[in-house]
Scaffold this motif. Structure first.
Motif, short mmCIF file in Angstrom:
data_model
loop_
_atom_site.label_atom_id
_atom_site.label_comp_id
_atom_site.label_asym_id
_atom_site.label_seq_id
_atom_site.Cartn_x
_atom_site.Cartn_y
_atom_site.Cartn_z
N ARG A 1 58.63 4.42 16.43
CA ARG A 1 59.19 5.00 15.22
C ARG A 1 60.66 4.64 15.08
O ARG A 1 61.38 4.59 16.08
CB ARG A 1 59.04 6.53 15.24
CG ARG A 1 57.60 7.01 15.26
CD ARG A 1 57.53 8.51 15.53
NE ARG A 1 56.16 9.00 15.48
CZ ARG A 1 55.31 8.95 16.50
NH1 ARG A 1 55.70 8.43 17.68
NH2 ARG A 1 54.08 9.41 16.38
N ILE A 2 61.08 4.42 13.84
CA ILE A 2 62.49 4.19 13.52
C ILE A 2 62.89 5.22 12.49
O ILE A 2 62.27 5.30 11.41
CB ILE A 2 62.74 2.77 12.99
CG1 ILE A 2 62.27 1.72 14.00
CG2 ILE A 2 64.22 2.58 12.66
CD1 ILE A 2 62.31 0.30 13.46
N LEU A 3 63.91 6.00 12.79
CA LEU A 3 64.38 7.01 11.85
C LEU A 3 65.49 6.44 10.97
O LEU A 3 66.30 5.63 11.41
CB LEU A 3 64.88 8.24 12.58
CG LEU A 3 63.83 9.05 13.36
CD1 LEU A 3 64.42 10.38 13.81
CD2 LEU A 3 62.58 9.28 12.54
N MET A 4 65.54 6.91 9.72
CA MET A 4 66.52 6.44 8.73
C MET A 4 67.39 7.60 8.27
O MET A 4 66.88 8.61 7.78
CB MET A 4 65.79 5.83 7.53
CG MET A 4 66.67 5.48 6.36
SD MET A 4 65.73 4.75 4.98
CE MET A 4 64.60 6.08 4.57
N LEU A 5 68.70 7.45 8.45
CA LEU A 5 69.67 8.41 7.95
C LEU A 5 70.67 7.69 7.05
O LEU A 5 70.85 6.48 7.14
CB LEU A 5 70.43 9.11 9.08
CG LEU A 5 69.63 9.98 10.03
CD1 LEU A 5 69.27 9.22 11.30
CD2 LEU A 5 70.42 11.25 10.38
N ILE B 1 61.20 6.12 9.05
CA ILE B 1 60.87 7.50 8.69
C ILE B 1 62.15 8.19 8.23
O ILE B 1 63.13 8.23 8.99
CB ILE B 1 60.28 8.26 9.90
CG1 ILE B 1 58.99 7.58 10.38
CG2 ILE B 1 60.01 9.72 9.55
CD1 ILE B 1 58.43 8.14 11.68
N PRO B 2 62.19 8.73 7.01
CA PRO B 2 63.40 9.40 6.54
C PRO B 2 63.62 10.72 7.28
O PRO B 2 62.70 11.51 7.47
CB PRO B 2 63.14 9.63 5.05
CG PRO B 2 61.65 9.60 4.91
CD PRO B 2 61.14 8.67 5.97
N VAL B 3 64.86 10.95 7.68
CA VAL B 3 65.21 12.16 8.42
C VAL B 3 65.50 13.31 7.46
O VAL B 3 66.05 13.10 6.37
CB VAL B 3 66.42 11.91 9.34
CG1 VAL B 3 66.94 13.21 9.94
CG2 VAL B 3 66.05 10.95 10.45
N THR B 4 65.15 14.50 7.84
CA THR B 4 65.49 15.72 7.13
C THR B 4 66.03 16.73 8.12
O THR B 4 65.67 16.68 9.31
CB THR B 4 64.27 16.31 6.39
OG1 THR B 4 64.60 17.60 5.87
CG2 THR B 4 63.08 16.47 7.33
N SER B 5 66.88 17.63 7.66
CA SER B 5 67.41 18.66 8.55
C SER B 5 66.41 19.78 8.78
O SER B 5 66.61 20.63 9.65
CB SER B 5 68.71 19.25 7.96
OG SER B 5 68.45 19.86 6.71
N HIS B 6 65.31 19.79 8.00
CA HIS B 6 64.27 20.82 8.15
C HIS B 6 63.32 20.40 9.27
O HIS B 6 62.45 19.54 9.08
CB HIS B 6 63.52 20.98 6.82
CG HIS B 6 62.50 22.07 6.82
ND1 HIS B 6 62.77 23.35 7.22
CD2 HIS B 6 61.20 22.05 6.45
CE1 HIS B 6 61.69 24.10 7.10
NE2 HIS B 6 60.71 23.32 6.65
N LEU B 7 63.49 21.00 10.45
CA LEU B 7 62.74 20.55 11.63
C LEU B 7 61.22 20.60 11.46
O LEU B 7 60.53 19.68 11.91
CB LEU B 7 63.16 21.35 12.85
CG LEU B 7 64.50 20.94 13.48
CD1 LEU B 7 64.79 21.80 14.71
CD2 LEU B 7 64.50 19.47 13.87
N PRO B 8 60.64 21.64 10.85
CA PRO B 8 59.18 21.61 10.68
C PRO B 8 58.70 20.39 9.89
O PRO B 8 57.67 19.79 10.23
CB PRO B 8 58.89 22.92 9.93
CG PRO B 8 59.99 23.84 10.35
CD PRO B 8 61.21 22.95 10.45
N LEU B 9 59.45 20.01 8.85
CA LEU B 9 59.06 18.83 8.07
C LEU B 9 59.31 17.56 8.86
O LEU B 9 58.47 16.64 8.86
CB LEU B 9 59.85 18.80 6.76
CG LEU B 9 59.61 17.58 5.86
CD1 LEU B 9 58.13 17.39 5.54
CD2 LEU B 9 60.44 17.69 4.57
N LEU B 10 60.43 17.47 9.57
CA LEU B 10 60.70 16.28 10.37
C LEU B 10 59.62 16.09 11.44
O LEU B 10 59.14 14.98 11.67
CB LEU B 10 62.07 16.39 11.03
CG LEU B 10 62.47 15.23 11.95
CD1 LEU B 10 62.47 13.91 11.18
CD2 LEU B 10 63.83 15.48 12.58
N ALA B 11 59.23 17.18 12.10
CA ALA B 11 58.19 17.10 13.13
C ALA B 11 56.88 16.58 12.53
O ALA B 11 56.18 15.78 13.16
CB ALA B 11 57.98 18.48 13.76
#
Length: 325
Positions: free
Chosen positions: A41-45, A307-317
């Motif tokens: 996985r590659i995260l995008m911020l 994968i776009p990052v979000t500060s909402h951990l349940p959604l990020l997970a």
């Protein structure tokens, strides 16, 4: 008569979705689903420090990721992908890379100290033309100026520019479809309609690019720099000569400033076509997109999803299992 106030359906759906994601995180279901398949996985911020990703949010998200994934440099991950090495999987073993687009000063000031504190590697994709000119990217300036317009002034500018969009984001989306000369004309008209524009301190914090000293500081230790074109244009709207210049000059200027090869690229806005990919392939080893997905062994090296990052951990997970969520 029953006068109970019911939430509108959209609010109920949002509440139900949020509750379901929180249950999936709390129960460990998200974690189990994400680690059962051998993918990378590659995260995008992008920017860090505003309401969407506060400094505290960023520290919390990065700490959460470090506890659950093997975070590796993007360069190392792409090397293994191109060598067709199987992806490790399982809790704490699944590989993850962190990336930032745009080369913003808040990435240097806010993200870099957290990443160094936690020992997390990351790559920042930089537009050297913006570093050199000390100017904002065009879409950041357009957003800021559009926010200054009243509804009437916005309608007047839209008529002058030939834009039928009705709000800020649809207007930006329309500008992204224009050819380079057309977009320059629209920007010029927007500047004429906002003659007293002065950036706020918050806008400076959100949109200012790094300096060269900051770029070089972000190419040491855990961090590294990649290419993001010279000036962040929408590449498919350019001529082939313009595309070549944006990609070639970006690499050349970064290599001159950093004293090393720069062979990883990121498409601005994720926008690409066959011409863009062909030129990118001639100049770079690999390129990442904004397409949502995980990285399989069969991935096209010039079209690697993130994968776009979000500060909402349940959604990020959940996105670690379903990147498009």
């Amino acid at each position: 008569m029953d006068d109970t106030h019911f939430a509108p359906p959209s609010s109920l759906r949002s509440y139900a979705r949020t509750s379901a994601l929180s249950m999936a995180l709390g129960s460990g279901v998200s974690h189990w689903l994400a680690h059962r398949h051998p993918v990378r996985r590659i995260l995008m911020l992008h920017g860090v420090g505003d309401a969407r990703m506060t400094p505290d949010d960023f520290l919390r998200v990065m700490s959460w990721l470090k506890q659950r994934y093997n975070i590796v440099p993007l360069d190392a991950m792409i090397h293994d992908v191109m060598a067709r090495r199987p992806a490790p999987f399982g809790s704490g073993k699944s590989e993850l890379a962190i990336t930032f687009d745009d080369g913003l000063r808040n990435q240097y000031k806010i993200a870099r100290p957290v990443l160094e504190q936690l020992g997390i590697p990351a790559m920042i994709f930089v537009c050297p033309g913006m570093v050199e000119s000390k100017q904002w990217m065009w879409n950041h300036e357009a957003r800021a100026r559009l926010r200054r317009l009243s509804a009437g002034a916005l309608a007047e500018w839209a008529a002058a520019a030939g834009c039928e969009a009705s709000n800020l984001e649809t207007t930006i989306a329309w500008m992204k479809t224009l050819s380079f000369p057309q977009r320059q004309q629209a920007q010029s008209t927007l500047r004429e309609h906002t003659p007293g524009f002065v950036p706020t301190p918050q806008e400076h914090e959100a949109y200012d690019p790094m300096t060269w000293d900051e770029v070089r500081a972000c190419d040491q230790g855990q961090l590294s720099i990649g290419s993001h074109t010279m000036t962040h244009p929408i590449l498919p709207t350019l001529t082939e000569a313009e595309i070549q210049r944006e990609l070639h000059d970006s690499r050349s200027m970064l290599e001159l400033q950093l004293g090393r090869a720069v062979d990883l690229f990121c498409y601005p806005n994720g926008s690409t076509d066959e011409r863009v990919r062909s030129i990118a392939r001639s100049l770079y080893r690999a390129a990442v997109t904004t397409e949502e997905g995980t990285v399989s062994e069969a991935v096209d090296p010039m079209a690697i999803p993130r994968i776009p990052v979000t500060s909402h951990l349940p959604l990020l997970a959940w996105r670690m299992h379903r990147p498009w969520a």
